[in-house]
Design a protein around this motif. Structure first.
Motif, short mmCIF file in Angstrom:
data_model
loop_
_atom_site.label_atom_id
_atom_site.label_comp_id
_atom_site.label_asym_id
_atom_site.label_seq_id
_atom_site.Cartn_x
_atom_site.Cartn_y
_atom_site.Cartn_z
N ARG A 1 14.39 7.52 -23.24
CA ARG A 1 13.17 6.42 -23.12
C ARG A 1 12.17 6.66 -24.12
O ARG A 1 11.82 7.71 -24.65
N ASP A 2 11.79 5.33 -24.72
CA ASP A 2 10.86 5.50 -25.82
C ASP A 2 9.52 6.24 -25.52
O ASP A 2 9.02 6.74 -26.36
N ASP A 3 9.11 6.08 -24.32
CA ASP A 3 7.90 6.90 -23.75
C ASP A 3 8.30 8.39 -24.03
O ASP A 3 7.16 9.04 -24.10
ZN ZN Z 1 8.95 2.70 -22.30
#
Ligand code: ZN
Ligand code: ATP
Length: 292
Positions: free
Chosen positions: A51-53
């Motif tokens: 996930r990008d986070d």
């Molecule tokens: Zn995200």
């Protein structure tokens, strides 16, 4: 033998372009069944799909040496960790453009961000929003939401929002109006600042120089044209991002052939201007690879 790890977004707005850049660097991967880890086959660089986070934290925790993520998320996490200097932006990648904007209900009578003083702002980027508003000397109450920020004013949980905008259609659909852009963001390549051994450093430098080549090639065009010899200076000045073109005489003619790599976008207007000073047979070709 040392290997490098790069984290990219598994599925979402940044995934396709992130992967395209890696592939254009000549990297090939053996994909694992769960598709979360891809083994680099002819260059010792593996891909983590997440996930990008999670990408900035993975960099800061030393899980990977490289990551491709939006500046919005990277800045948020860096601020969360008190401006932690465990990672650095090596290269903006020219995609994933969006901005973090303040927005208010369409019917709210307000014309500048300073009028939000003391009000509640809903956002998924609390640290970044707080920091950017503080720099403008505005203090607000930040209401942190993990999603659906745009419905907060309607629900009465906040007077305004700070959210990512690209076209503005989500804002309009929720009867919100963009008040002010706080932060411009795009995808960028981040690199760990932890010390790594010489072998890894060597790999990292090789990878970074390939990425640089890929991005420069993508931005560049190879231009060929014929022109009167006396127009050379004018032509050179008109070619975007060119200082020293190659000049070749044309047999039996007083015209010359000029070849150049344009480092900036070549528009039709450039070609029309070249024609106006005597250029002909103008060809613009894509550049596939480049190594400075
Ligand atoms: Zn995200
Ligand atoms: P994940 O499951 O990986 O957490 P996500 O839903 O958080 O996915 P996306 O919506 O794919 O993430 O957005 C990823 C990044 O794309 C954003 O952090 C931002 O940098 C960029 N982006 C570009 N345009 C927009 C936009 N209109 N809205 C949101 N993000 C955008």
């Amino acid at each position: 033998m040392s290997r490098l790890r790069v984290a990219i977004q598994k599925s979402g707005r940044l995934s396709e372009r992130s992967l395209e850049i890696l592939k254009n660097c000549g990297l090939k991967f053996a994909r694992s069944k769960d598709k979360l880890f891809w083994y680099g086959q002819d260059f010792p660089l593996d891909v983590l799909l997440v996930r990008d986070d999670d990408i900035p934290r993975m960099l800061l925790d030393g899980v990977c040496e490289l990551g491709i993520v939006g500046e919005n998320i990277a800045r948020e996490v860096m601020l969360e960790r008190n401006g932690s200097d465990g990672m650095t932006c090596r290269r903006k990648l020219g995609f994933g453009h969006c901005h973090l904007s303040l927005a208010v209900p369409e019917d709210m009578e307000i014309s500048s961000a300073s009028e939000l003083e003391g009000l509640r702002i809903a956002t998924s980027y609390p640290s970044l929003t707080r920091d950017l508003l503080a720099k403008k000397g505005i203090s607000t109450e930040i209401v942190e939401l993990s999603g659906s920020v745009e419905i907060a004013p309607g629900l009465g949980t906040a007077e305004a929002i700070a959210d990512l905008v690209s076209t503005g259609s989500t804002l309009r659909a929720n009867h919100l109006r963009e008040l002010e852009v706080l932060f411009h963001s795009q995808a960028a390549l981040y690199c760990t600042t932890r010390s790594i051994d010489d072998e890894k450093q060597g790999l990292l430098d090789r990878f970074l120089s390939r990425i640089e080549g890929v991005l420069q090639a993508a931005e560049s065009k190879y231009v060929m044209l014929h022109a009167p010899r006396e127009a050379l200076d004018k032509i050179t000045a008109l070619l975007p991002g060119v200082e020293h073109p190659s000049i070749m005489p044309l047999e039996g003619s007083d015209r010359i052939a000029i070849h150049a790599v344009c480092g900036e976008t070549v528009f039709w207007e450039h070609l029309e201007a070249l024609k106006a000073v005597g250029a002909s047979a103008i060809l613009v070709l894509p550049v596939e690879k480049m190594l400075a």
